[in-house]
Scaffold this motif. Structure first.
Motif, mmCIF file in Angstrom:
data_model
loop_
_atom_site.group_PDB
_atom_site.id
_atom_site.type_symbol
_atom_site.label_atom_id
_atom_site.label_comp_id
_atom_site.label_asym_id
_atom_site.label_seq_id
_atom_site.Cartn_x
_atom_site.Cartn_y
_atom_site.Cartn_z
ATOM 1 N N SER A 1 -2.104 12.264 4.041
ATOM 2 C CA SER A 1 -2.617 13.523 4.604
ATOM 3 C C SER A 1 -4.113 13.644 4.349
ATOM 4 O O SER A 1 -4.875 14.027 5.242
ATOM 5 C CB SER A 1 -1.892 14.719 3.989
ATOM 6 O OG SER A 1 -0.518 14.640 4.239
ATOM 7 N N LEU A 2 -4.536 13.321 3.132
ATOM 8 C CA LEU A 2 -5.953 13.389 2.789
ATOM 9 C C LEU A 2 -6.760 12.403 3.637
ATOM 10 O O LEU A 2 -7.841 12.745 4.133
ATOM 11 C CB LEU A 2 -6.143 13.093 1.299
ATOM 12 C CG LEU A 2 -7.576 13.115 0.789
ATOM 13 C CD1 LEU A 2 -8.179 14.517 0.921
ATOM 14 C CD2 LEU A 2 -7.623 12.649 -0.661
ATOM 15 N N SER A 3 -6.236 11.214 3.825
ATOM 16 C CA SER A 3 -6.920 10.202 4.646
ATOM 17 C C SER A 3 -7.121 10.701 6.066
ATOM 18 O O SER A 3 -8.198 10.558 6.639
ATOM 19 C CB SER A 3 -6.113 8.902 4.673
ATOM 20 O OG SER A 3 -6.086 8.309 3.397
ATOM 21 N N ARG A 4 -6.069 11.290 6.647
ATOM 22 C CA ARG A 4 -6.185 11.806 8.013
ATOM 23 C C ARG A 4 -7.223 12.920 8.095
ATOM 24 O O ARG A 4 -8.015 12.982 9.016
ATOM 25 C CB ARG A 4 -4.834 12.300 8.511
ATOM 26 C CG ARG A 4 -3.963 11.197 9.053
ATOM 27 C CD ARG A 4 -2.759 11.744 9.808
ATOM 28 N NE ARG A 4 -1.548 11.062 9.437
ATOM 29 C CZ ARG A 4 -0.828 11.254 8.337
ATOM 30 N NH1 ARG A 4 -1.176 12.129 7.455
ATOM 31 N NH2 ARG A 4 0.260 10.564 8.100
ATOM 32 N N ARG A 5 -7.192 13.791 7.110
ATOM 33 C CA ARG A 5 -8.119 14.922 7.103
ATOM 34 C C ARG A 5 -9.575 14.462 6.952
ATOM 35 O O ARG A 5 -10.469 14.985 7.602
ATOM 36 C CB ARG A 5 -7.754 15.881 5.973
ATOM 37 C CG ARG A 5 -8.005 17.318 6.301
ATOM 38 C CD ARG A 5 -7.522 18.243 5.229
ATOM 39 N NE ARG A 5 -7.143 17.516 4.016
ATOM 40 C CZ ARG A 5 -6.205 17.867 3.180
ATOM 41 N NH1 ARG A 5 -5.545 18.962 3.372
ATOM 42 N NH2 ARG A 5 -5.914 17.162 2.123
ATOM 43 N N LEU A 6 -9.816 13.479 6.084
ATOM 44 C CA LEU A 6 -11.176 13.002 5.841
ATOM 45 C C LEU A 6 -11.648 11.976 6.877
ATOM 46 O O LEU A 6 -12.841 11.735 7.002
ATOM 47 C CB LEU A 6 -11.265 12.365 4.443
ATOM 48 C CG LEU A 6 -11.050 13.304 3.264
ATOM 49 C CD1 LEU A 6 -11.066 12.513 1.961
ATOM 50 C CD2 LEU A 6 -12.113 14.390 3.238
ATOM 51 N N GLY A 7 -10.694 11.346 7.561
ATOM 52 C CA GLY A 7 -11.053 10.320 8.535
ATOM 53 C C GLY A 7 -11.409 8.991 7.891
ATOM 54 O O GLY A 7 -12.049 8.144 8.513
ATOM 55 N N VAL A 8 -11.025 8.798 6.632
ATOM 56 C CA VAL A 8 -11.223 7.531 5.925
ATOM 57 C C VAL A 8 -9.936 7.201 5.180
ATOM 58 O O VAL A 8 -9.149 8.088 4.869
ATOM 59 C CB VAL A 8 -12.397 7.580 4.915
ATOM 60 C CG1 VAL A 8 -13.708 7.825 5.616
ATOM 61 C CG2 VAL A 8 -12.171 8.604 3.841
ATOM 62 N N SER A 9 -9.761 5.952 4.890
ATOM 63 C CA SER A 9 -8.547 5.532 4.192
ATOM 64 C C SER A 9 -8.688 5.724 2.687
ATOM 65 O O SER A 9 -9.584 5.177 2.061
ATOM 66 C CB SER A 9 -8.259 4.063 4.507
ATOM 67 O OG SER A 9 -7.109 3.649 3.826
ATOM 68 N N CYS A 10 -7.817 6.525 2.132
ATOM 69 C CA CYS A 10 -7.713 6.699 0.677
ATOM 70 C C CYS A 10 -6.386 6.048 0.290
ATOM 71 O O CYS A 10 -5.334 6.656 0.432
ATOM 72 C CB CYS A 10 -7.698 8.178 0.302
ATOM 73 S SG CYS A 10 -9.125 9.085 0.864
ATOM 74 N N THR A 11 -6.445 4.811 -0.126
ATOM 75 C CA THR A 11 -5.239 4.021 -0.321
ATOM 76 C C THR A 11 -5.127 3.493 -1.742
ATOM 77 O O THR A 11 -6.105 3.049 -2.323
ATOM 78 C CB THR A 11 -5.236 2.820 0.648
ATOM 79 O OG1 THR A 11 -5.422 3.309 1.968
ATOM 80 C CG2 THR A 11 -3.946 2.064 0.590
ATOM 81 N N ALA B 1 0.837 -1.200 0.000
ATOM 82 C CA ALA B 1 0.000 0.000 0.000
ATOM 83 C C ALA B 1 0.871 1.249 0.000
ATOM 84 O O ALA B 1 1.931 1.288 0.624
ATOM 85 C CB ALA B 1 -0.909 0.010 1.220
ATOM 86 N N PHE B 2 0.407 2.246 -0.704
ATOM 87 C CA PHE B 2 1.057 3.555 -0.701
ATOM 88 C C PHE B 2 0.547 4.265 0.543
ATOM 89 O O PHE B 2 -0.629 4.635 0.619
ATOM 90 C CB PHE B 2 0.672 4.315 -1.978
ATOM 91 C CG PHE B 2 1.346 5.633 -2.129
ATOM 92 C CD1 PHE B 2 2.706 5.714 -2.344
ATOM 93 C CD2 PHE B 2 0.615 6.803 -2.058
ATOM 94 C CE1 PHE B 2 3.335 6.936 -2.485
ATOM 95 C CE2 PHE B 2 1.233 8.027 -2.190
ATOM 96 C CZ PHE B 2 2.590 8.096 -2.407
ATOM 97 N N THR B 3 1.417 4.440 1.553
ATOM 98 C CA THR B 3 0.955 4.910 2.865
ATOM 99 C C THR B 3 1.512 6.260 3.293
ATOM 100 O O THR B 3 1.343 6.644 4.441
ATOM 101 C CB THR B 3 1.334 3.876 3.946
ATOM 102 O OG1 THR B 3 2.751 3.685 3.922
ATOM 103 C CG2 THR B 3 0.634 2.562 3.721
ATOM 104 N N SER B 4 2.163 6.963 2.399
ATOM 105 C CA SER B 4 2.702 8.254 2.800
ATOM 106 C C SER B 4 2.378 9.298 1.739
ATOM 107 O O SER B 4 1.837 8.984 0.688
ATOM 108 C CB SER B 4 4.218 8.164 3.008
ATOM 109 O OG SER B 4 4.844 7.783 1.804
ATOM 110 N N GLY B 5 2.723 10.537 2.046
ATOM 111 C CA GLY B 5 2.515 11.602 1.076
ATOM 112 C C GLY B 5 1.110 12.162 1.088
ATOM 113 O O GLY B 5 0.422 12.132 2.109
ATOM 114 N N PRO B 6 0.680 12.677 -0.047
ATOM 115 C CA PRO B 6 -0.593 13.385 -0.100
ATOM 116 C C PRO B 6 -1.813 12.517 0.233
ATOM 117 O O PRO B 6 -2.764 13.001 0.842
ATOM 118 C CB PRO B 6 -0.687 13.900 -1.539
ATOM 119 C CG PRO B 6 0.439 13.308 -2.294
ATOM 120 C CD PRO B 6 1.380 12.688 -1.327
ATOM 121 N N LEU B 7 -1.782 11.236 -0.145
ATOM 122 C CA LEU B 7 -2.924 10.381 0.188
ATOM 123 C C LEU B 7 -3.051 10.159 1.691
ATOM 124 O O LEU B 7 -4.160 10.108 2.225
ATOM 125 C CB LEU B 7 -2.818 9.032 -0.521
ATOM 126 C CG LEU B 7 -3.255 8.999 -1.975
ATOM 127 C CD1 LEU B 7 -3.098 7.598 -2.543
ATOM 128 C CD2 LEU B 7 -4.676 9.471 -2.145
#
Length: 111
Positions: free
Chosen positions: A32-42, A24-30
């Motif tokens: 940050s977006l996941s943390r902000r939205l409260g859902v996993s964007c992976t 899984a791509f777990t760093s970078g902009p995705l």
């Protein structure tokens, strides 16, 4: 908290090997977006760069159910106590079964 309110059993479970069947791509902009939205964007991939799992040995370990008491209005102390029990049982489960998957033999579980 919900399990305490209902007096439900909680079962410690650990799946050995599931983190190696896909990448899984777990760093970078995705991230940050996941943390902000409260859902996993992976974005994830496996065999041949596709979302097909790699052939990996998986070991499913399940512990004995932990019978929680029925507490209609659990306090933070109640939740902390039973969470601690769950974590202890999960650590025991991990230590008892990690030898069945060579990738985990020398690892320790950090909660």
């Amino acid at each position: 908290k919900l399990a305490l309110r209902n007096g439900a059993d909680v079962v410690p479970v650990y799946m050995f090997g599931n983190t190696t069947c896909l990448t899984a791509f777990t760093s970078g902009p995705l991230a940050s977006l996941s943390r902000r939205l409260g859902v996993s964007c992976t974005v994830f991939w496996g065999r041949w760069g596709l979302p097909v799992p790699r052939p990996t040995k998986l070991v499913y370990a399940r512990g004995r159910p932990i019978g929680l008491p029925h507490v209609p209005e659990p306090t933070d102390a109640d939740v902390d106590k039973w969470h601690r029990v769950y974590c202890e049982r999960l650590l025991e489960l991990f230590d008892n079964y990690k030898r069945f998957n060579p990738d985990y033999a020398a690892k320790t579980l950090q909660i």
